[in-house]
Scaffold this active site. Structure first.
Site, PDB file in Angstrom:
ATOM      1  CB  ALA A   1      -0.840  -0.019   1.205  1.00 11.89           C
ATOM      2  CB  CYS A   2       3.839   2.016   1.401  1.00 13.38           C
ATOM      3  SG  CYS A   2       5.003   3.589   1.455  1.00 13.38           S
ATOM      4  N   GLY A   3       3.907   3.915  -1.540  1.00 13.28           N
ATOM      5  CA  GLY A   3       4.573   4.095  -2.733  1.00 13.28           C
ATOM      6  C   GLY A   3       5.878   4.913  -2.261  1.00 13.28           C
TER       7      GLY A   3
ATOM      8  CB  CYS B   1       7.171   3.688   2.822  1.00 11.90           C
ATOM      9  SG  CYS B   1       5.382   3.232   2.579  1.00 11.90           S
TER      10      CYS B   1
END
Length: 277
Positions: A120-122, A124
């Site tokens: 879900a993290c682009g 981070c």
């Protein structure tokens, strides 16, 4: 043996006031350890498959690789079953879920951080927002796309999402020509990974930058999706979901046409509407 992207399982289903045993399929999510010249760089949670594309697309987004000639070889586990015709791929890693990219020359810059990124993290771990603007250039005018074409691209993207059909739990990114021809579609549990896979594919095909293309994504248009697409030279980005304020600001700063809420025959244009004529 290549692992399935959507393994079959048995579940207990509650429907109509009673329990039944039922078959189901869930999307695979596993960590991929990315190495650069044998040194650990990042761990990315992703759906297995197209790991070479994912690794190269991520390194392109980070500004470490800018052309295919920068890559000497890619080492991967034999279990992946992946090959490539334009770069040497060595199935020499014993451990699964690892990709080791070896460069042909010193990179333009060394990564300043090691990332642990969930699906879900682009962005981070990014130290500064300004760091994400590095290497971005204002996109030139010239591309023209029929606005009436955009709604149909969502359906074309959707028709290419075979794993989504089985699981309902996968993001998609589709690259199209201005006339609506599908160039490439990729799926992943992480929406940013799907974009990296598309860019990695185009890097392998020596087609970057992608100034004459439209990118359609199944989720929202966050800052990181806009950043990755501008970095690849994509002039038009269309998202099924909503954009964020930072995404809109970045698109306007670098002259990218940003479309959101692309549903049915309606959509909103947040930046550079002049390309839609």
């Amino acid at each position: 043996m290549t692992r399935p992207a959507a393994p079959d399982i048995r579940v207990r289903k509650w429907a109509g006031g009673q329990w039944t045993d039922s078959p189901d399929a869930v999307v695979m999510e596993e960590p991929l350890q990315l190495l650069l010249d044998g040194t650990e760089l990042s761990v990315v949670m992703r759906t297995p498959g197209e790991d070479v594309e994912l690794a190269l697309g991520l390194l392109y987004a980070e500004g470490i690789v800018r052309a295919l000639d920068d890559v000497k070889e890619v080492r991967i586990s034999a279990e992946s079953g992946e090959t490539a015709s334009t770069v040497r791929v060595e199935a020499s890693i014993v451990e699964s879920n690892q990709v080791d990219v070896h460069l042909a020359r010193a990179p333009r810059r060394r990564p300043e951080r090691s990332m642990l990124a969930s699906s879900a993290c682009g962005v981070c771990g990014a130290v500064l927002i300004e760091d994400l603007r590095r290497d971005l250039a204002v996109l030139p005018p010239g591309l023209s796309v029929d606005p009436g074409l955009l709604p149909s691209l969502v359906e074309r993207l959707r028709s290419g999402q075979g794993v989504f059909d089985r699981t309902g739990g996968l993001h998609g990114a589709g690259l199209f020509s201005p006339s609506g021809e599908l160039v490439c579609v990729r799926e992943d549990i992480g929406r940013h990974n799907a974009v990296d896979k598309v860019v990695g594919r185009m890097l392998l095909d020596r087609r970057l930058p992608l100034g004459d293309t439209v990118l359609v994504v199944s989720g929202r248009a966050g800052y990181e999706i806009v950043q990755k697409s501008i970095n690849a030279g994509i002039a038009v980005l269309a998202a099924v979901g909503a954009p964020s304020s930072l995404a809109v600001a970045l698109a306007r700063e670098f002259n990218q046409t940003l479309v959101g809420f692309l549903r049915g025959e309606r959509f909103n244009v947040y930046s550079a509407p002049e390309r839609l004529t």
